[in-house]
Design a protein around this motif. Structure first.
Motif, PDB file in Angstrom:
ATOM      1  N   LYS A 170       0.852  -1.191   0.000  1.00 45.15           N
ATOM      2  CA  LYS A 170       0.000   0.000   0.000  1.00 45.15           C
ATOM      3  C   LYS A 170       0.888   1.242   0.000  1.00 45.15           C
ATOM      4  O   LYS A 170       1.713   1.417   0.892  1.00 45.15           O
ATOM      5  N   ILE A 171       0.691   2.069  -1.005  1.00 42.69           N
ATOM      6  CA  ILE A 171       1.459   3.306  -1.138  1.00 42.69           C
ATOM      7  C   ILE A 171       0.501   4.471  -0.919  1.00 42.69           C
ATOM      8  O   ILE A 171      -0.385   4.707  -1.739  1.00 42.69           O
ATOM      9  N   PRO A 172       0.646   5.194   0.188  1.00 44.26           N
ATOM     10  CA  PRO A 172      -0.241   6.329   0.466  1.00 44.26           C
ATOM     11  C   PRO A 172       0.000   7.490  -0.507  1.00 44.26           C
ATOM     12  O   PRO A 172       1.093   7.637  -1.064  1.00 44.26           O
ATOM     13  N   ALA A 173      -1.015   8.311  -0.696  1.00 44.58           N
ATOM     14  CA  ALA A 173      -0.884   9.513  -1.530  1.00 44.58           C
ATOM     15  C   ALA A 173       0.210  10.400  -0.957  1.00 44.58           C
ATOM     16  O   ALA A 173       0.371  10.516   0.258  1.00 44.58           O
ATOM     17  N   GLY A 174       0.971  11.017  -1.827  1.00 45.24           N
ATOM     18  CA  GLY A 174       2.035  11.931  -1.407  1.00 45.24           C
ATOM     19  C   GLY A 174       3.328  11.259  -1.003  1.00 45.24           C
ATOM     20  O   GLY A 174       4.256  11.921  -0.539  1.00 45.24           O
ATOM     21  N   THR A 175       3.423   9.947  -1.179  1.00 40.90           N
ATOM     22  CA  THR A 175       4.642   9.225  -0.803  1.00 40.90           C
ATOM     23  C   THR A 175       5.789   9.614  -1.730  1.00 40.90           C
ATOM     24  O   THR A 175       5.649   9.587  -2.948  1.00 40.90           O
ATOM     25  N   GLU A 176       6.907   9.975  -1.140  1.00 44.22           N
ATOM     26  CA  GLU A 176       8.116  10.244  -1.908  1.00 44.22           C
ATOM     27  C   GLU A 176       9.032   9.034  -1.824  1.00 44.22           C
ATOM     28  O   GLU A 176       8.828   8.145  -1.000  1.00 44.22           O
ATOM     29  N   TYR A 177      10.065   9.010  -2.659  1.00 42.34           N
ATOM     30  CA  TYR A 177      10.874   7.803  -2.785  1.00 42.34           C
ATOM     31  C   TYR A 177      11.508   7.312  -1.481  1.00 42.34           C
ATOM     32  O   TYR A 177      11.470   6.105  -1.214  1.00 42.34           O
ATOM     33  N   PRO A 178      12.059   8.179  -0.631  1.00 37.06           N
ATOM     34  CA  PRO A 178      12.635   7.646   0.621  1.00 37.06           C
ATOM     35  C   PRO A 178      11.593   6.892   1.474  1.00 37.06           C
ATOM     36  O   PRO A 178      11.914   5.858   2.064  1.00 37.06           O
ATOM     37  N   ALA A 179      10.369   7.386   1.507  1.00 38.42           N
ATOM     38  CA  ALA A 179       9.316   6.703   2.268  1.00 38.42           C
ATOM     39  C   ALA A 179       8.932   5.392   1.593  1.00 38.42           C
ATOM     40  O   ALA A 179       8.723   4.373   2.261  1.00 38.42           O
ATOM     41  N   LEU A 180       8.836   5.392   0.259  1.00 40.90           N
ATOM     42  CA  LEU A 180       8.528   4.160  -0.457  1.00 40.90           C
ATOM     43  C   LEU A 180       9.610   3.123  -0.203  1.00 40.90           C
ATOM     44  O   LEU A 180       9.315   1.951   0.008  1.00 40.90           O
ATOM     45  N   ARG A 181      10.841   3.557  -0.190  1.00 34.54           N
ATOM     46  CA  ARG A 181      11.953   2.636   0.062  1.00 34.54           C
ATOM     47  C   ARG A 181      11.795   1.953   1.420  1.00 34.54           C
ATOM     48  O   ARG A 181      12.042   0.760   1.551  1.00 34.54           O
ATOM     49  N   ARG A 182      11.396   2.715   2.430  1.00 37.13           N
ATOM     50  CA  ARG A 182      11.177   2.129   3.766  1.00 37.13           C
ATOM     51  C   ARG A 182      10.003   1.153   3.752  1.00 37.13           C
ATOM     52  O   ARG A 182      10.038   0.131   4.429  1.00 37.13           O
ATOM     53  N   ILE A 183       8.963   1.454   2.970  1.00 35.01           N
ATOM     54  CA  ILE A 183       7.786   0.583   2.897  1.00 35.01           C
ATOM     55  C   ILE A 183       8.121  -0.722   2.190  1.00 35.01           C
ATOM     56  O   ILE A 183       7.719  -1.803   2.627  1.00 35.01           O
ATOM     57  N   ILE A 184       8.856  -0.639   1.083  1.00 37.05           N
ATOM     58  CA  ILE A 184       9.105  -1.820   0.247  1.00 37.05           C
ATOM     59  C   ILE A 184      10.302  -2.646   0.707  1.00 37.05           C
ATOM     60  O   ILE A 184      10.418  -3.823   0.391  1.00 37.05           O
ATOM     61  N   HIS A 185      11.186  -2.043   1.494  1.00 34.76           N
ATOM     62  CA  HIS A 185      12.420  -2.714   1.938  1.00 34.76           C
ATOM     63  C   HIS A 185      12.193  -4.129   2.492  1.00 34.76           C
ATOM     64  O   HIS A 185      12.908  -5.056   2.096  1.00 34.76           O
ATOM     65  N   PRO A 186      11.221  -4.352   3.385  1.00 36.73           N
ATOM     66  CA  PRO A 186      11.058  -5.713   3.921  1.00 36.73           C
ATOM     67  C   PRO A 186      10.615  -6.744   2.878  1.00 36.73           C
ATOM     68  O   PRO A 186      10.752  -7.943   3.102  1.00 36.73           O
ATOM     69  N   LEU A 187      10.113  -6.285   1.740  1.00 35.58           N
ATOM     70  CA  LEU A 187       9.618  -7.202   0.713  1.00 35.58           C
ATOM     71  C   LEU A 187      10.702  -7.617  -0.276  1.00 35.58           C
ATOM     72  O   LEU A 187      10.490  -8.512  -1.078  1.00 35.58           O
ATOM     73  N   LEU A 188      11.854  -6.953  -0.220  1.00 38.33           N
ATOM     74  CA  LEU A 188      12.918  -7.194  -1.192  1.00 38.33           C
ATOM     75  C   LEU A 188      14.121  -7.890  -0.564  1.00 38.33           C
ATOM     76  O   LEU A 188      14.482  -7.618   0.566  1.00 38.33           O
TER      77      LEU A 188
END
Length: 91
Positions: A32-50
């Protein structure tokens, strides 16, 4: 020597782009990617999945995804490569 170095570089690029890079046991996970997410925040969200985030970062930047993140709910499949994940998130 140059041929060997070129071969090593080509293999490394192939691995970064096309090798599976997911790190979860289930068949799918929902990202789930919230509105207004910038790349550093996305990186923190996706990190556990990679398995490996450095190659994901390089490809996301190279493909322009890091500057064009789209909010939403995305179902990521186990075994996807970096390029498959980025193409899917770019839709």
């Amino acid at each position: 020597m140059g041929l060997l170095a070129g071969g090593f570089f080509a293999f490394h690029v192939y691995q970064a782009v096309f090798s599976p890079n997911t790190n979860f046991e289930t068949e799918t996970v929902v990202l789930k990617i919230p509105a207004g997410t910038e790349y550093p925040a996305l990186r923190r969200i996706i990190h556990p999945l990679l398995k490996e985030t450095t190659s994901f970062d390089r490809i996301a930047i190279k493909k322009g995804y890091a500057n064009h993140i789209k909010p939403g709910s995305y179902t990521i499949r186990r075994g996807w490569s970096n390029i498959e994940i980025i193409k899917y998130l770019s839709r």
